[in-house]
Design an enzyme around this catalytic site. Structure first.
Site, PDB file in Angstrom:
ATOM      1  N   LYS A  60       7.098 -83.549 -54.281  1.00  8.62           N
ATOM      2  CA  LYS A  60       7.784 -82.559 -55.126  1.00  8.62           C
ATOM      3  C   LYS A  60       8.562 -83.252 -56.252  1.00  8.62           C
ATOM      4  CE  LYS A  60       5.685 -80.409 -52.825  1.00  8.62           C
ATOM      5  NZ  LYS A  60       4.893 -80.642 -51.620  1.00  8.62           N
ATOM      6  N   ASP A 325       3.515 -81.501 -36.218  1.00  9.73           N
ATOM      7  CA  ASP A 325       2.104 -81.737 -36.564  1.00  9.73           C
ATOM      8  C   ASP A 325       1.266 -82.186 -35.370  1.00  9.73           C
ATOM      9  OD1 ASP A 325       2.817 -81.175 -39.152  1.00  9.73           O
ATOM     10  OD2 ASP A 325       2.113 -83.081 -40.008  1.00  9.73           O
ATOM     11  N   HIS A 457      18.631 -57.942 -62.147  1.00 12.47           N
ATOM     12  CA  HIS A 457      17.857 -57.826 -63.382  1.00 12.47           C
ATOM     13  C   HIS A 457      18.497 -58.691 -64.473  1.00 12.47           C
ATOM     14  CE1 HIS A 457      15.530 -56.145 -66.674  1.00 12.47           C
ATOM     15  NE2 HIS A 457      16.662 -56.079 -67.358  1.00 12.47           N
TER      16      HIS A 457
HETATM   17  P1  FAD Z   1       6.067 -86.443 -39.186  1.00 10.36           P
HETATM   18  O1  FAD Z   1       6.856 -86.049 -40.348  1.00 10.36           O
HETATM   19  O2  FAD Z   1       4.720 -87.034 -39.406  1.00 10.36           O
HETATM   20  O3  FAD Z   1       6.975 -87.474 -38.385  1.00 10.36           O
HETATM   21  C1  FAD Z   1       6.525 -88.109 -37.228  1.00 10.36           C
HETATM   22  C2  FAD Z   1       7.212 -89.456 -37.134  1.00 10.36           C
HETATM   23  O4  FAD Z   1       6.957 -90.017 -35.847  1.00 10.36           O
HETATM   24  C3  FAD Z   1       6.694 -90.481 -38.141  1.00 10.36           C
HETATM   25  O5  FAD Z   1       7.764 -90.981 -38.889  1.00 10.36           O
HETATM   26  C4  FAD Z   1       6.054 -91.560 -37.275  1.00 10.36           C
HETATM   27  O6  FAD Z   1       6.250 -92.857 -37.815  1.00 10.36           O
HETATM   28  C5  FAD Z   1       6.824 -91.415 -35.985  1.00 10.36           C
HETATM   29  N1  FAD Z   1       6.114 -91.902 -34.804  1.00 10.36           N
HETATM   30  C6  FAD Z   1       4.834 -91.655 -34.460  1.00 10.36           C
HETATM   31  N2  FAD Z   1       4.554 -92.224 -33.250  1.00 10.36           N
HETATM   32  C7  FAD Z   1       5.687 -92.858 -32.851  1.00 10.36           C
HETATM   33  C8  FAD Z   1       6.030 -93.603 -31.692  1.00 10.36           C
HETATM   34  N3  FAD Z   1       5.175 -93.779 -30.688  1.00 10.36           N
HETATM   35  N4  FAD Z   1       7.274 -94.136 -31.621  1.00 10.36           N
HETATM   36  C9  FAD Z   1       8.187 -93.933 -32.628  1.00 10.36           C
HETATM   37  N5  FAD Z   1       7.905 -93.214 -33.733  1.00 10.36           N
HETATM   38  C10 FAD Z   1       6.681 -92.679 -33.838  1.00 10.36           C
HETATM   39  N6  FAD Z   1       4.995 -79.646 -45.525  1.00 10.36           N
HETATM   40  C11 FAD Z   1       5.749 -78.645 -46.039  1.00 10.36           C
HETATM   41  O7  FAD Z   1       6.217 -77.786 -45.288  1.00 10.36           O
HETATM   42  N7  FAD Z   1       6.012 -78.573 -47.382  1.00 10.36           N
HETATM   43  C12 FAD Z   1       5.521 -79.485 -48.248  1.00 10.36           C
HETATM   44  O8  FAD Z   1       5.780 -79.388 -49.453  1.00 10.36           O
HETATM   45  C13 FAD Z   1       4.731 -80.533 -47.747  1.00 10.36           C
HETATM   46  N8  FAD Z   1       4.231 -81.465 -48.581  1.00 10.36           N
HETATM   47  C14 FAD Z   1       3.485 -82.488 -48.067  1.00 10.36           C
HETATM   48  C15 FAD Z   1       2.952 -83.404 -48.951  1.00 10.36           C
HETATM   49  C16 FAD Z   1       2.171 -84.447 -48.475  1.00 10.36           C
HETATM   50  C17 FAD Z   1       1.610 -85.448 -49.446  1.00 10.36           C
HETATM   51  C18 FAD Z   1       1.937 -84.569 -47.075  1.00 10.36           C
HETATM   52  C19 FAD Z   1       1.125 -85.702 -46.532  1.00 10.36           C
HETATM   53  C20 FAD Z   1       2.461 -83.648 -46.189  1.00 10.36           C
HETATM   54  C21 FAD Z   1       3.230 -82.589 -46.672  1.00 10.36           C
HETATM   55  N9  FAD Z   1       3.751 -81.613 -45.826  1.00 10.36           N
HETATM   56  C22 FAD Z   1       4.493 -80.587 -46.342  1.00 10.36           C
HETATM   57  C23 FAD Z   1       3.530 -81.654 -44.375  1.00 10.36           C
HETATM   58  C24 FAD Z   1       4.769 -82.224 -43.659  1.00 10.36           C
HETATM   59  O9  FAD Z   1       5.038 -83.503 -44.171  1.00 10.36           O
HETATM   60  C25 FAD Z   1       4.529 -82.298 -42.164  1.00 10.36           C
HETATM   61  O10 FAD Z   1       4.120 -81.031 -41.681  1.00 10.36           O
HETATM   62  C26 FAD Z   1       5.778 -82.715 -41.436  1.00 10.36           C
HETATM   63  O11 FAD Z   1       6.222 -83.972 -41.862  1.00 10.36           O
HETATM   64  C27 FAD Z   1       5.533 -82.755 -39.931  1.00 10.36           C
HETATM   65  O12 FAD Z   1       6.709 -83.162 -39.283  1.00 10.36           O
HETATM   66  P2  FAD Z   1       6.640 -83.916 -37.883  1.00 10.36           P
HETATM   67  O13 FAD Z   1       8.059 -84.205 -37.520  1.00 10.36           O
HETATM   68  O14 FAD Z   1       5.814 -83.161 -36.936  1.00 10.36           O
HETATM   69  O15 FAD Z   1       5.849 -85.262 -38.161  1.00 10.36           O
HETATM   70  P1  NAI Z   2      -6.076 -79.525 -46.327  1.00  7.98           P
HETATM   71  O1  NAI Z   2      -6.505 -79.130 -44.976  1.00  7.98           O
HETATM   72  O2  NAI Z   2      -5.070 -78.707 -47.038  1.00  7.98           O
HETATM   73  O3  NAI Z   2      -7.320 -79.637 -47.293  1.00  7.98           O
HETATM   74  C1  NAI Z   2      -8.391 -80.489 -47.012  1.00  7.98           C
HETATM   75  C2  NAI Z   2      -9.560 -80.046 -47.860  1.00  7.98           C
HETATM   76  O4  NAI Z   2     -10.548 -81.052 -47.771  1.00  7.98           O
HETATM   77  C3  NAI Z   2     -10.183 -78.746 -47.369  1.00  7.98           C
HETATM   78  O5  NAI Z   2     -10.366 -77.872 -48.453  1.00  7.98           O
HETATM   79  C4  NAI Z   2     -11.498 -79.196 -46.751  1.00  7.98           C
HETATM   80  O6  NAI Z   2     -12.505 -78.222 -46.839  1.00  7.98           O
HETATM   81  C5  NAI Z   2     -11.804 -80.414 -47.596  1.00  7.98           C
HETATM   82  N1  NAI Z   2     -12.693 -81.374 -46.946  1.00  7.98           N
HETATM   83  C6  NAI Z   2     -12.694 -81.760 -45.645  1.00  7.98           C
HETATM   84  N2  NAI Z   2     -13.664 -82.674 -45.445  1.00  7.98           N
HETATM   85  C7  NAI Z   2     -14.276 -82.881 -46.636  1.00  7.98           C
HETATM   86  C8  NAI Z   2     -15.330 -83.712 -47.057  1.00  7.98           C
HETATM   87  N3  NAI Z   2     -15.970 -84.519 -46.213  1.00  7.98           N
HETATM   88  N4  NAI Z   2     -15.710 -83.654 -48.347  1.00  7.98           N
HETATM   89  C9  NAI Z   2     -15.059 -82.844 -49.237  1.00  7.98           C
HETATM   90  N5  NAI Z   2     -14.049 -82.032 -48.874  1.00  7.98           N
HETATM   91  C10 NAI Z   2     -13.654 -82.054 -47.594  1.00  7.98           C
HETATM   92  O7  NAI Z   2      -5.595 -81.039 -46.156  1.00  7.98           O
HETATM   93  P2  NAI Z   2      -4.736 -81.988 -47.101  1.00  7.98           P
HETATM   94  O8  NAI Z   2      -4.761 -81.532 -48.497  1.00  7.98           O
HETATM   95  O9  NAI Z   2      -5.189 -83.355 -46.767  1.00  7.98           O
HETATM   96  O10 NAI Z   2      -3.288 -81.784 -46.555  1.00  7.98           O
HETATM   97  C11 NAI Z   2      -3.020 -81.992 -45.172  1.00  7.98           C
HETATM   98  C12 NAI Z   2      -1.982 -81.056 -44.680  1.00  7.98           C
HETATM   99  O11 NAI Z   2      -0.701 -81.485 -45.147  1.00  7.98           O
HETATM  100  C13 NAI Z   2      -2.102 -79.623 -45.220  1.00  7.98           C
HETATM  101  O12 NAI Z   2      -3.018 -78.879 -44.478  1.00  7.98           O
HETATM  102  C14 NAI Z   2      -0.719 -79.130 -45.013  1.00  7.98           C
HETATM  103  O13 NAI Z   2      -0.554 -78.738 -43.679  1.00  7.98           O
HETATM  104  C15 NAI Z   2       0.119 -80.355 -45.295  1.00  7.98           C
HETATM  105  N6  NAI Z   2       0.612 -80.293 -46.682  1.00  7.98           N
HETATM  106  C16 NAI Z   2       1.434 -79.254 -47.017  1.00  7.98           C
HETATM  107  C17 NAI Z   2       1.894 -79.133 -48.298  1.00  7.98           C
HETATM  108  C18 NAI Z   2       2.740 -77.950 -48.638  1.00  7.98           C
HETATM  109  O14 NAI Z   2       3.186 -77.259 -47.728  1.00  7.98           O
HETATM  110  N7  NAI Z   2       2.987 -77.683 -49.914  1.00  7.98           N
HETATM  111  C19 NAI Z   2       1.581 -80.113 -49.334  1.00  7.98           C
HETATM  112  C20 NAI Z   2       0.683 -81.140 -48.888  1.00  7.98           C
HETATM  113  C21 NAI Z   2       0.246 -81.215 -47.591  1.00  7.98           C
END
Ligand code: FAD
Ligand code: NAI
Length: 478
Positions: A60, A325, A457
């Site tokens: 973001k 997750d 508004h």
């Molecule tokens: P995580 O955030 O993955 O945290 C798990 C932690 O556990 C990690 O730090 C890992 O190192 C640690 N861990 C794993 N195994 C062990 C172990 N055995 N011992 C100690 N530590 C360990 N979601 C949104 O809602 N809004 C967004 O805008 C958004 N944007 C995103 C953008 C990107 C590029 C990505 C990749 C994801 C985005 N997400 C977004 C998804 C969001 O980041 C995840 O859903 C969220 O972080 C999940 O939280 P979590 O606590 O389950 O896991």
């Molecule tokens: P995604 O599940 O959103 O999208 C993956 C896309 O890749 C899908 O459209 C799928 O059909 C396509 N795909 C899968 N295999 C493929 C292949 N072999 N060739 C071409 N296309 C293929 O997954 P993404 O973007 O990696 O994000 C992972 C997760 O992280 C999201 O599902 C979301 O839960 C979280 N996230 C949330 C955000 C938010 O809330 N704003 C921002 C970024 C990530």
């Protein structure tokens, strides 16, 4: 000598750190283990998980920087503002993003100290269950063993990679590398038109990359309401993102300075694309590496998730819970947080509840795409009678003043009871507007309830009200 806790949380992401804070608020003695240093300069494990370090927050920050750039490049002239010379310093933009991440992750360390939570810096793995206590090893710089009455697994997810496509986070990147480019690639390829592909594709497109997105599915944003997905594709294409849907990825070959992707297009013809950088964003997989789940009798399901009870997040082993997750449901930070709170309260003997139908989704493109509840296609498939109400931002004075009149709000209400079943927004600020809809749905509100509430508004929120009125064919400004 091992330390004993009431609650051991494994993973310091939004699921884990929020669970730890709530458990501490409830009076438990809590420890939270985190192993990932996420490029910390001192190599120290950092709290915040994917979300704060390599997910929500850094993406973001880059979206905000690139939006400023795009506004100067294309939009401020509409306001009569002439900017002659401007440029972007990518290193400075990335440093700003890193500073925000550091501030946020150290903020959690402060919250841990405030709530007297022990931060265990290292990888946690189960050893056994003994005398009613779970024993785990923490293998960091200072290895230790801990015991706990309850364990919350919040180990999150990692990027899924494609077989035969080696991610080096230089030329071929997952989310981690894609947040750290040192310069704007001239040509950027993205595999996967999902949330990450659209958000990070937008960042680099705004900064000047020619972005081509290759998507396996023939349809665009399948989880979205179809009307919103169609509008989004139209607007994002107009901005310059190029989409190839229904492709089959073949060989992906990294050269010295570029990557060539061979693929079959939707018509079955062989194609190839050469780009300076490639982002692979094809979903994420749950993270259970090295947890030694077998030691306590736990198994993952066929997709690698930890099975849980839908209401309490309890696993099949009494005293072990899993959130975020690493379990079923959307991979969203706010869903992980809510499950973290829920589990701490379950352990305390409370009866918390999460309505998964009321969890909002946001995609932070421009315009933003946000929704909560059911889509039109889901309601049709369920055979549920509904009344749609839609209202465009083009008819809203505030949106026009802001120069953000793209998009609309769609409210779907039950045809008989008027209960709101889903709200779908594509607009500037949709991430904030959707919160009203989530509150309304959580309270089982009717469209009439939103329609009767006085909205400020001029504001974008008036469009939500007008869409609620439109379900009864009585929008006022259209
Ligand atoms: P995580 O955030 O993955 O945290 C798990 C932690 O556990 C990690 O730090 C890992 O190192 C640690 N861990 C794993 N195994 C062990 C172990 N055995 N011992 C100690 N530590 C360990 N979601 C949104 O809602 N809004 C967004 O805008 C958004 N944007 C995103 C953008 C990107 C590029 C990505 C990749 C994801 C985005 N997400 C977004 C998804 C969001 O980041 C995840 O859903 C969220 O972080 C999940 O939280 P979590 O606590 O389950 O896991
Ligand atoms: P995604 O599940 O959103 O999208 C993956 C896309 O890749 C899908 O459209 C799928 O059909 C396509 N795909 C899968 N295999 C493929 C292949 N072999 N060739 C071409 N296309 C293929 O997954 P993404 O973007 O990696 O994000 C992972 C997760 O992280 C999201 O599902 C979301 O839960 C979280 N996230 C949330 C955000 C938010 O809330 N704003 C921002 C970024 C990530």
């Amino acid at each position: 000598m091992s330390q004993e806790f009431d609650v051991l949380v494994i993973g310091g992401g939004p699921g884990g750190y929020i669970a730890a804070i709530r458990a501490a608020q409830l009076g438990f003695k809590v420890a939270c283990a985190e192993s990932n240093s996420f490029d910390d300069p001192k190599g120290e494990p950092r709290l915040g998980g994917t979300c704060l370090n390599v997910g929500c927050i850094p993406s973001k920050a880059l979206l905000a920087s690139s939006e400023e750039y795009e506004n100067i490049a294309h939009h401020v002239s509409d306001h009569g503002i002439a900017v002659k010379d401007f440029s972007i310093d990518i290193a400075k933009m990335v440093k700003r993003k890193n500073d925000i991440v550091t501030k946020m992750t150290s903020g959690i360390q402060f919250l841990f100290r405030k709530n007297k939570i022990t931060f265990l810096k290292g990888h946690a793995a189960f050893i056994c269950k003994e005398g009613g206590l779970f024993k785990a090893s923490i293998s960091g710089k200072e290895p230790t063993e801990v015991t706990a009455k309850n364990v919350i697994i919040a180990t999150g997810s990692k990027a899924r990679h494609l077989p035969g496509v080696a991610v080096d986070n230089k030329l071929i990147c997952d989310n981690e590398g894609a947040l750290n480019f040192s310069q704007t690639p001239k040509k950027l390829g993205v595999i996967g038109a999902g949330v990450i592909g659209l958000e990070l594709g937008s960042v680099w497109r705004r900064l000047g990359s020619e972005v081509t997105i290759l998507e396996a599915m023939p349809s665009f944003l399948g989880a979205c309401d179809e009307g919103v997905a169609t509008e989004a594709k139209k607007l994002l294409t107009k901005q310059g993102l190029s989409f190839n849907l229904g492709v089959k990825i073949g060989e992906v070959k990294a050269g010295k300075n570029n990557v060539t992707i061979s693929y079959q297009d939707a018509a079955g013809a062989d194609q190839s694309l050469t780009v300076d950088r490639l982002i692979v964003s094809v979903g994420r997989t749950p993270n259970t590496d090295g947890l030694n789940l077998e030691a306590v009798g736990l198994k993952t399901d066929e997709r690698g998730f930890i099975p849980i009870d839908d209401h309490t997040c309890a696993t099949s082993v009494a005293g072990i819970y899993a959130v975020g997750d690493v379990v079923r449901g959307p991979m969203l930070a706010h869903k992980a947080e809510d499950e973290g709170v829920l589990v701490a309260e379950v352990i305390a003997g409370q009866k918390p509840h999460i309505d998964y139908n009321c969890i909002p989704w946001v995609i932070y493109t421009y315009p933003e795409i946000a929704w909560v509840g059911k889509t039109e296609q889901q309601l049709k498939a369920e055979g549920r009678a509904y009344k749609p109400g839609q209202f465009p931002f083009a008819a809203n004075g505030r949106a026009l003043g802001m120069g953000s009149s793209d998009g609309f709000v769609k409210v779907l209400a039950d045809a008989v009871t008027d209960e709101i079943l889903g709200v779908h927004i594509i607009s500037a600020g949709a991430s904030d507007l959707i919160a009203e809809a989530a509150v309304a749905m959580e309270f089982k509100a009717a469209a009439e309830d939103i329609a009767r509430v006085c909205h400020p508004h001029p504001s974008l929120s008036e469009v939500v009200r007008e869409a609620a009125l439109a379900t009864d064919k009585r929008a006022l400004n259209m």
